[in-house]
Design an enzyme around this catalytic site. Structure first.
Site, PDB file in Angstrom:
ATOM      1  N   CYS A   1       0.809  -1.086  -0.035  1.00 48.59           N
ATOM      2  CA  CYS A   1      -0.102   0.037   0.015  1.00 48.59           C
ATOM      3  C   CYS A   1       0.778   1.437   0.099  1.00 48.59           C
ATOM      4  CB  CYS A   1      -0.910   0.020   0.998  1.00 48.59           C
ATOM      5  SG  CYS A   1       0.047   0.077   2.896  1.00 48.59           S
TER       6      CYS A   1
ATOM      7  N   ALA B   1       2.972   1.596   2.853  1.00 47.17           N
ATOM      8  CA  ALA B   1       4.256   0.780   3.145  1.00 47.17           C
ATOM      9  C   ALA B   1       5.303   1.544   2.022  1.00 47.17           C
ATOM     10  CB  ALA B   1       3.946  -0.597   2.302  1.00 47.17           C
TER      11      ALA B   1
ATOM     12  N   ARG C   1      10.997  -5.061   6.481  1.00 46.30           N
ATOM     13  CA  ARG C   1      11.864  -4.807   5.407  1.00 46.30           C
ATOM     14  C   ARG C   1      13.491  -4.921   5.935  1.00 46.30           C
ATOM     15  NH1 ARG C   1      13.271   0.263   2.810  1.00 46.30           N
ATOM     16  NH2 ARG C   1      13.706  -0.083   0.696  1.00 46.30           N
TER      17      ARG C   1
ATOM     18  N   HIS D   1       5.967   6.659  -2.140  1.00 46.69           N
ATOM     19  CA  HIS D   1       7.152   6.845  -2.413  1.00 46.69           C
ATOM     20  C   HIS D   1       7.125   8.447  -2.835  1.00 46.69           C
ATOM     21  CE1 HIS D   1       7.758   2.800  -4.307  1.00 46.69           C
ATOM     22  NE2 HIS D   1       8.127   2.761  -2.949  1.00 46.69           N
TER      23      HIS D   1
HETATM   24 FE1  CFM Z   1      13.089   0.176  -5.441  1.00 45.81          FE
HETATM   25 FE2  CFM Z   1      12.711  -2.085  -5.657  1.00 45.81          FE
HETATM   26 FE3  CFM Z   1      11.130  -0.412  -3.976  1.00 45.81          FE
HETATM   27 FE4  CFM Z   1      13.609  -0.905  -3.127  1.00 45.81          FE
HETATM   28 FE5  CFM Z   1      12.883  -2.885  -1.692  1.00 45.81          FE
HETATM   29 FE6  CFM Z   1      11.616  -4.094  -4.085  1.00 45.81          FE
HETATM   30 FE7  CFM Z   1      10.259  -2.248  -2.644  1.00 45.81          FE
HETATM   31 MO1  CFM Z   1      10.732  -4.587  -1.760  1.00 45.81          MO
HETATM   32  S1  CFM Z   1      14.436  -1.549  -5.378  1.00 45.81           S
HETATM   33  S2  CFM Z   1      12.686   0.898  -3.422  1.00 45.81           S
HETATM   34  S3  CFM Z   1      14.390  -1.939  -1.415  1.00 45.81           S
HETATM   35  S4  CFM Z   1      11.263  -0.516  -6.188  1.00 45.81           S
HETATM   36  S5  CFM Z   1      12.809  -5.032  -2.404  1.00 45.81           S
HETATM   37  S6  CFM Z   1      12.207  -4.069  -6.146  1.00 45.81           S
HETATM   38  S7  CFM Z   1       9.370  -4.240  -3.610  1.00 45.81           S
HETATM   39  S8  CFM Z   1      10.991  -2.807  -0.580  1.00 45.81           S
HETATM   40  S9  CFM Z   1       9.444  -0.268  -2.805  1.00 45.81           S
HETATM   41  C1  HCA Z   2       6.860  -3.547   1.121  1.00 46.29           C
HETATM   42  C2  HCA Z   2       8.066  -3.947   1.409  1.00 46.29           C
HETATM   43  C3  HCA Z   2       8.530  -5.255   0.874  1.00 46.29           C
HETATM   44  C4  HCA Z   2       7.905  -6.569   1.116  1.00 46.29           C
HETATM   45  C5  HCA Z   2       8.974  -7.539   0.619  1.00 46.29           C
HETATM   46  C6  HCA Z   2       8.164  -8.969   0.328  1.00 46.29           C
HETATM   47  C7  HCA Z   2      10.220  -5.466   1.218  1.00 46.29           C
HETATM   48  O1  HCA Z   2       6.686  -3.806  -0.107  1.00 46.29           O
HETATM   49  O2  HCA Z   2       6.010  -3.297   1.761  1.00 46.29           O
HETATM   50  O3  HCA Z   2       6.866  -9.145   0.081  1.00 46.29           O
HETATM   51  O4  HCA Z   2       8.756 -10.174   0.631  1.00 46.29           O
HETATM   52  O5  HCA Z   2      11.054  -5.484   0.574  1.00 46.29           O
HETATM   53  O6  HCA Z   2      10.472  -5.629   2.437  1.00 46.29           O
HETATM   54  O7  HCA Z   2       8.876  -4.946  -0.453  1.00 46.29           O
END
Ligand code: CFM
Ligand code: HCA
Length: 535
Positions: free
Chosen positions: A52, A55, A86, A188
Site C-alpha cells: 500500500c 508501505a 524490510r 514513495h
Molecule cells: Fe526500489 Fe525496488 Fe522499491 Fe527497493 Fe525494496 Fe523492492 Fe520495495 Mo521490496 S528497489 S525501493 S529496496 S522499487 S525490495 S524491487 S519491493 S521494498 S518499494
Molecule cells: C513492502 C516491503 C517489501 C516486502 C517484501 C516481500 C520489502 O513492499 O512493503 O513481499 O517479501 O522489500 O520488504 O517490498
C-alpha cells in the site's frame, strides 16, 4: 511460442478480466508491442502481491532514516508491518566520540483503537509525540498516517506544527494513508515531496572534496549500500548522503551541496532526483550496482561525468582490482549456473537489475515483472531538464499524486533529441526492462497469485526470485525460491563482491534440490478443485 504460453494462462479468465490482464502481460518479440499498461488499479478479488501507499512511504523511503523518530499514527499492525519486515541496515554514527542517535530498533505508534476512531486520534498523537520527545530528544519527528486517519480526518499536519511550537523539535507529517493511489508507488512520491520541501537544503555542511555524490534509491538491503559506498570511497568519491538506507536526517539536510546524484532505484526516488535538478541544478545519473558489468559501467559513467583523467584512471584501477579478486570464484559459479533459467517478480527495479547480474553468470530470464512500476520502468525514457509540458504532445506521462506540471515529462522525437544533444543538453537516460530481454520471454505487470502458479507450471524456470508472499507456494510446488527483497537474510549482493555472494547462494539453492523431494499436502490428500468462473 511465448504468446501461446501467455494465452494458455490468461484464457482461464472471464472476458472482462482477460481484456484487462492482456494489457499487463506481454510476450517479448514475436511481433508484439514493446509497450505495456502499468500503474493501474489491481482487479478486485484477484490476489495481488502489491503493498500500500503507507508501505511505500513509511516502510520504504522514510523507514531507513536512522536518526528520525517516526511515529505511525494508526493501528499497531500497520506500525509493526512497516518496522519489522524490510531488511534495511544501519550503524549509529559517531558524534563527538559517542554513538549518535539511531532509532531503527524502535517501533513508535499511537496504537489506534476504536474509541480513537470514534472520538478522533489527535490527542493520542500529541501524547505519543510528547513521550517520544521526553524520552529520546530526537532531532526530528516524522508522523505517518495509515488508512483510518484519512477516513476520520485527523489533521496530522496541524499536529506537526504544534510539535514545532510546543517543543522546538522539527516535525513533518506524511499523509500516506494506505488506500491512496494503487500501490506503494504513491507513498514513495509523498515521502519524496516532503523530503524536498522540509529537509533537503536545510543544512550547510559543504562536501570535503570536488567529487561528491548522493546515493539515491539505495536502501542498504542486506548491506548493499555499504558495499557501494566502499567502492565509491576506493575511487575517491565522497558520499554526502544516502537516500535512505543507513542514511540520516543529519546528512540528508546537506545533500543539496553534493555535486552529483546517483540514482540506483529509479522507481522510488526519481522525483527527488528531478526536483533537486530543478531546484539546485544538481545533475543525476542512473546507476546500477547490481551485476559485475553494471557496477563497472556505473563507476565509469561517474568518471565520465566528472571528466577528470586522474579520477578515471583510479576508477579503472579499482575495477581491475575488484574483478581480479573475484575471477576464480566467478568462473566456478559461472560453470555451475550457465544455461539455467530464472523468473523474477519484485517491486519496481530489481526485476530489471537482477537480470543483468544473472546474465553475468549465464542465467537466462524467462519471465520478469514488477509489482508497481510505471510504464517508463518497462519501456525506458529520456528525461530532458527544463522542458516544460507540451500540451499537444501525445506522450505526456504524469505522476499520480499531486501532479506538478513542472515534472511532466515529454518523450521527444529523434529529431528533437538530436537538436538538444547538439546544444550539449545532457539527457538522463533510463533503460527500462524491455530492452535486453530475450525474444520469447514474458513480462508481467502486477503478477497475481493465480498467474504466478500457472506461469511457473508452463515456463518451469530453475528458480523463482520474488518475495515472502509467494515464497512458500513456490517451494511447495517443488521449485527453488530466492527472495530478492530480503535476500533470504543473506547479502550484500551489490558490487563485485556482492555478485559472488549472490552466485554462491544461487548455486547452494540449485544444487540442494530439497524442495523437489517434498510433496505438498494437496498432492497427498485429495482436495476440492475449482475453476475460475466465466461470464
Ligand atoms: Fe526500489 Fe525496488 Fe522499491 Fe527497493 Fe525494496 Fe523492492 Fe520495495 Mo521490496 S528497489 S525501493 S529496496 S522499487 S525490495 S524491487 S519491493 S521494498 S518499494
Ligand atoms: C513492502 C516491503 C517489501 C516486502 C517484501 C516481500 C520489502 O513492499 O512493503 O513481499 O517479501 O522489500 O520488504 O517490498
Amino acid at each position: 511460442m511465448a504468446s501461446d504460453l501467455r494465452e494458455k494462462v490468461l484464457e482461464k479468465y472471464s472476458a472482462r478480466v482477460y481484456k484487462n490482464r492482456k494489457e499487463h502481460v506481454i510476450a517479448i518479440g514475436e511481433g508484439n508491442p514493446d509497450t505495456i499498461t502499468a500503474n493501474t488499479r489491481a482487479i478486485p478479488g484477484i490476489i495481488t502481491q502489491r503493498g500500500c501507499c503507507y508501505a511505500g512511504c513509511k516502510g520504504v523511503v522514510l523507514g531507513p532514516i536512522k536518526d528520525a523518530a517516526i511515529i505511525v499514527h494508526g493501528p499497531i499492525g500497520c506500525a509493526f508491518y512497516a518496522w519489522g519486515t524490510r531488511r534495511h541496515k544501519a550503524f549509529a554514527d559517531e558524534k563527538d566520540g559517542e554513538k549518535a542517535d539511531c532509532y531503527l530498533e524502535y517501533c513508535f505508534s499511537t496504537d489506534m483503537q476504536e474509541p480513537d476512531i470514534v472520538f478522533g486520534g489527535e490527542k493520542k498523537l500529541k501524547q505519543a509525540i510528547t513521550e517520544v520527545i521526553d524520552i529520546f530528544h530526537p532531532a526530528i519527528v516524522l508522523i505517518c498516517s495509515t488508512c483510518p486517519v484519512g477516513l476520520i480526518g485527523d489533521d496530522i499536519h496541524a499536529v506537526a506544527k504544534w510539535t514545532e511550537a510546543e517543543f522546538g523539535t522539527k516535525a513533518i507529517a506524511f499523509s500516506c494513508e494506505g488506500y491512496k493511489g494503487v500501490s506503494q508507488s504513491a507513498g514513495h512520491h509523498i515521502a519524496n515531496n516532503q523530503l524536498i520541501r522540509y529537509i533537503i537544503g536545510t543544512g550547510d555542511k559543504e562536501p570535503k572534496t570536488q567529487y561528491s555524490v548522493n546515493l539515491l534509491g539505495e536502501y542498504n538491503i542486506g548491506g548493499d549500500g555499504w558495499e557501494v559506498e566502499r567502492l565509491l570511497k576506493r575511487c575517491g568519491i565522497e558520499v554526502v548522503s544516502v537516500f535512505t538506507g543507513g542514511g540520516s536526517y543529519r546528512d540528508l539536510k546537506n545533500s543539496h551541496l553534493a555535486h552529483l546524484n546517483l540514482v540506483q532505484c529509479h522507481r522510488s526516488i526519481n522525483y527527488v532526483a528531478e526536483m533537486m535538478q530543478d531546484k539546485y541544478g544538481i545533475d543525476w545519473l542512473k546507476v546500477n550496482f547490481v551485476g559485475i558489468e553494471s557496477s563497472a559501467k556505473s563507476l565509469r559513467d561517474i568518471g565520465e561525468y566528472f571528466g577528470d583523467e586522474e579520477l578515471k584512471a583510479r576508477i579503472e584501477e579499482v575495477i581491475a582490482d575488484e574483478i581480479a579478486a573475484i575471477t576464480d570464484e566467478l568462473d566456478y559459479y559461472k560453470s555451475k549456473l550457465k544455461g539455467k533459467s530464472a523468473a523474477l517478480y519484485v517491486g519496481g527495479s530489481r526485476s530489471h537489475h537482477y537480470q543483468l547480474l544473472l546474465k553475468d553468470f549465464g542465467v537466462r530470464t524467462v519471465l520478469a515483472g514488477y509489482e508497481f512500476a510505471h510504464r517508463d520502468d518497462y519501456e525506458g525514457r529520456e528525461v530532458i531538464p527544463d522542458i516544460k509540458p507540451d500540451a499537444d504532445s501525445k506522450n505526456i506521462e504524469s505522476i499520480e499524486v499531486e501532479p506538478d506540471p513542472k515534472y511532466y515529462k515529454v518523450l521527444l522525437t529523434q529529431e528533437q533529441k538530436e537538436k538538444l544533444l547538439e546544444k550539449g543538453v545532457a539527457l538522463n537516460y533510463y533503460e527500462g526492462m524491455f530492452k535486453g530481454m530475450e525474444e520469447g520471454a514474458i513480462i508481467t505487470d502486477d503478477l497475481n497469485h493465480f498467474e504466478t502458479e500457472e506461469f511457473l507450471k508452463v515456463l518451469k524456470p530453475d528458480v523463482f526470485f520474488s518475495g515472502i508472499k509467494d515464497k512458500f507456494v513456490t517451494q511447495k510446488n517443488g521449485m527453488l525460491s530466492r527472495q530478492l527483497h530480503s535476500y533470504d537474510y543473506s547479502g550484500p549482493y551489490a558490487g563485485f563482491r556482492g555478485a559472488i555472494t549472490f552466485g554462491h547462494d544461487l548455486v547452494m539453492g540449485l544444487y540442494t534440490p530439497a524442495w523437489s523431494y517434498i510433496r505438498a499436502p494437496w498432492q497427498k490428500v485429495p482436495s476440492i478443485q475449482g475453476t475460475l468462473g466465466g461470464e
